[in-house]
Design an enzyme around this catalytic site. Structure first.
Site, PDB file in Angstrom:
ATOM      1  N   LYS A   9       0.834  -1.204   0.000  1.00 27.69           N
ATOM      2  CA  LYS A   9       0.000   0.000   0.000  1.00 27.69           C
ATOM      3  C   LYS A   9       0.870   1.257   0.000  1.00 27.69           C
ATOM      4  CE  LYS A   9      -3.967  -2.135   2.377  1.00 27.69           C
ATOM      5  NZ  LYS A   9      -4.848  -2.031   3.571  1.00 27.69           N
ATOM      6  N   TYR A  49     -12.269  -1.175  -3.688  1.00 29.46           N
ATOM      7  CA  TYR A  49     -12.829  -1.422  -2.355  1.00 29.46           C
ATOM      8  C   TYR A  49     -14.357  -1.284  -2.333  1.00 29.46           C
ATOM      9  CZ  TYR A  49      -8.435  -1.820   0.267  1.00 29.46           C
ATOM     10  OH  TYR A  49      -7.236  -2.243   0.785  1.00 29.46           O
ATOM     11  N   PHE A  57     -15.233   3.715   7.381  1.00 26.81           N
ATOM     12  CA  PHE A  57     -13.856   4.097   7.033  1.00 26.81           C
ATOM     13  C   PHE A  57     -13.607   4.160   5.525  1.00 26.81           C
ATOM     14  CE2 PHE A  57     -13.936  -0.491   7.994  1.00 26.81           C
ATOM     15  CZ  PHE A  57     -13.448  -1.027   6.810  1.00 26.81           C
ATOM     16  N   ARG A  85      -2.150 -14.239   3.568  1.00 29.28           N
ATOM     17  CA  ARG A  85      -2.851 -13.585   4.680  1.00 29.28           C
ATOM     18  C   ARG A  85      -2.132 -13.874   5.995  1.00 29.28           C
ATOM     19  NH1 ARG A  85      -7.283 -10.250   3.873  1.00 29.28           N
ATOM     20  NH2 ARG A  85      -7.959 -10.777   5.964  1.00 29.28           N
ATOM     21  N   THR A  91      -5.624  -7.421  10.466  1.00 25.51           N
ATOM     22  CA  THR A  91      -5.847  -6.070   9.939  1.00 25.51           C
ATOM     23  C   THR A  91      -5.271  -5.008  10.871  1.00 25.51           C
ATOM     24  OG1 THR A  91      -7.932  -6.920   9.028  1.00 25.51           O
ATOM     25  CG2 THR A  91      -7.640  -4.519   9.043  1.00 25.51           C
ATOM     26  N   ARG A 102       2.431  -6.919   9.163  1.00 20.88           N
ATOM     27  CA  ARG A 102       1.717  -5.832   9.845  1.00 20.88           C
ATOM     28  C   ARG A 102       2.229  -5.637  11.271  1.00 20.88           C
ATOM     29  NH1 ARG A 102      -4.226  -7.255   7.262  1.00 20.88           N
ATOM     30  NH2 ARG A 102      -4.170  -5.737   5.550  1.00 20.88           N
ATOM     31  N   ASN A 112      -1.728  -0.125   7.066  1.00 17.98           N
ATOM     32  CA  ASN A 112      -1.220  -1.430   7.501  1.00 17.98           C
ATOM     33  C   ASN A 112      -0.391  -2.138   6.416  1.00 17.98           C
ATOM     34  OD1 ASN A 112      -3.348  -2.093   5.861  1.00 17.98           O
ATOM     35  ND2 ASN A 112      -4.572  -3.083   7.446  1.00 17.98           N
ATOM     36  N   HIS A 115      -1.999  -5.479   1.451  1.00 19.49           N
ATOM     37  CA  HIS A 115      -3.339  -6.013   1.207  1.00 19.49           C
ATOM     38  C   HIS A 115      -3.204  -7.439   0.687  1.00 19.49           C
ATOM     39  CE1 HIS A 115      -7.414  -6.464  -0.383  1.00 19.49           C
ATOM     40  NE2 HIS A 115      -6.830  -7.063  -1.408  1.00 19.49           N
ATOM     41  N   GLU A 126     -10.014  -9.327  -7.799  1.00 21.02           N
ATOM     42  CA  GLU A 126      -8.930  -8.372  -7.542  1.00 21.02           C
ATOM     43  C   GLU A 126      -7.751  -8.547  -8.506  1.00 21.02           C
ATOM     44  OE1 GLU A 126      -8.039  -8.740  -3.362  1.00 21.02           O
ATOM     45  OE2 GLU A 126      -9.939  -7.807  -2.788  1.00 21.02           O
TER      46      GLU A 126
HETATM   47  P1  IDP Z   1      -7.932  -6.749   5.459  1.00 27.78           P
HETATM   48  O1  IDP Z   1      -7.124  -5.764   4.637  1.00 27.78           O
HETATM   49  O2  IDP Z   1      -7.128  -7.304   6.611  1.00 27.78           O
HETATM   50  O3  IDP Z   1      -8.582  -7.813   4.618  1.00 27.78           O
HETATM   51  P2  IDP Z   1     -10.568  -5.427   5.674  1.00 27.78           P
HETATM   52  O4  IDP Z   1     -11.497  -5.587   6.822  1.00 27.78           O
HETATM   53  O5  IDP Z   1     -10.932  -6.052   4.369  1.00 27.78           O
HETATM   54  O6  IDP Z   1      -9.116  -5.911   6.164  1.00 27.78           O
HETATM   55  O7  IDP Z   1     -10.365  -3.862   5.462  1.00 27.78           O
HETATM   56  C1  IDP Z   1      -9.728  -3.352   4.316  1.00 27.78           C
HETATM   57  C2  IDP Z   1      -8.784  -2.260   4.731  1.00 27.78           C
HETATM   58  O8  IDP Z   1      -9.556  -1.168   5.263  1.00 27.78           O
HETATM   59  C3  IDP Z   1      -7.805  -2.600   5.854  1.00 27.78           C
HETATM   60  O9  IDP Z   1      -6.660  -3.297   5.406  1.00 27.78           O
HETATM   61  C4  IDP Z   1      -7.459  -1.237   6.390  1.00 27.78           C
HETATM   62  O10 IDP Z   1      -6.515  -0.550   5.559  1.00 27.78           O
HETATM   63  C5  IDP Z   1      -8.810  -0.531   6.297  1.00 27.78           C
HETATM   64  N1  IDP Z   1      -9.584  -0.666   7.537  1.00 27.78           N
HETATM   65  C6  IDP Z   1     -10.215  -1.757   8.013  1.00 27.78           C
HETATM   66  N2  IDP Z   1     -10.837  -1.523   9.177  1.00 27.78           N
HETATM   67  C7  IDP Z   1     -10.609  -0.213   9.434  1.00 27.78           C
HETATM   68  C8  IDP Z   1     -11.006   0.656  10.512  1.00 27.78           C
HETATM   69  O11 IDP Z   1     -11.704   0.270  11.453  1.00 27.78           O
HETATM   70  N3  IDP Z   1     -10.557   1.949  10.429  1.00 27.78           N
HETATM   71  C9  IDP Z   1      -9.792   2.414   9.390  1.00 27.78           C
HETATM   72  N4  IDP Z   1      -9.408   1.629   8.373  1.00 27.78           N
HETATM   73  C10 IDP Z   1      -9.808   0.336   8.393  1.00 27.78           C
END
Ligand code: IDP
Length: 137
Positions: A9, A49, A57, A85, A91, A102, A112, A115, A126
């Site tokens: 990212k 997304y 968010f 993963r 996350t 992470r 983080n 992805h 994707e």
């Molecule tokens: P993942 O990337 O671990 O699969 P997802 O729940 O699919 O997690 O969320 C996508 C992305 O959205 C996360 O990697 C992170 O960058 C962002 N994200 C997820 N939850 C939050 C939050 O509660 N606050 C801000 N950003 C978030």
């Protein structure tokens, strides 16, 4: 054999973590089938997304994803989706296991670093979002 989409990212690129992430992928025997650097437009980040568009968010996340260049990759291997993963970690970096990307590098739940697709259906969407069939075989 399975393919998955990986992204370094914009925070990871800005913090010079491309090499570190690629080195971990190679050490873990996932094959990099395709790789390029892109600076997503807002519309491209929103399209990527789209599943999160009702989440609180979404605006911050799509702002972040189009804030600078990212590196997108197709990784291939047995069980590639789960293996990538696992290498990424949870996350929220505070919840991520020791030794994950992470845990080692992410600064917060949004920025983080990486992805990864979370299921075969999302991996198909994707990988096809960023790469043509010719680029991935
Ligand atoms: P993942 O990337 O671990 O699969 P997802 O729940 O699919 O997690 O969320 C996508 C992305 O959205 C996360 O990697 C992170 O960058 C962002 N994200 C997820 N939850 C939050 C939050 O509660 N606050 C801000 N950003 C978030």
């Amino acid at each position: 054999m399975q393919q998955t989409l990986a992204i370094v990212k914009p925070d990871g690129v800005a913090r010079n973590l491309i090499g570190e992430v690629v080195a971990r992928i190679e050490r873990n025997q996932l094959a990099i089938k395709a790789m390029k650097m892109i600076h997503m437009s807002r519309a491209q980040a929103e399209g990527f997304y789209a599943v999160h568009k009702e989440r609180p968010f979404f605006k911050d996340l799509t702002d972040f994803m189009c804030s600078g260049p990212a590196v997108v990759m197709i990784l291939q291997g047995e069980n590639a989706i789960a293996r990538w993963r696992e290498m990424m970690g949870a996350t929220n970096p505070a919840d991520a296991a020791d030794g994950t990307i992470r845990r080692d590098f992410a600064t917060d739940i949004e920025k983080n670093v990486v992805h990864g697709s979370d299921a075969p259906e999302t991996a198909a969407f994707e990988t096809g979002y960023f790469f043509s069939g010719l680029e991935r075989n």
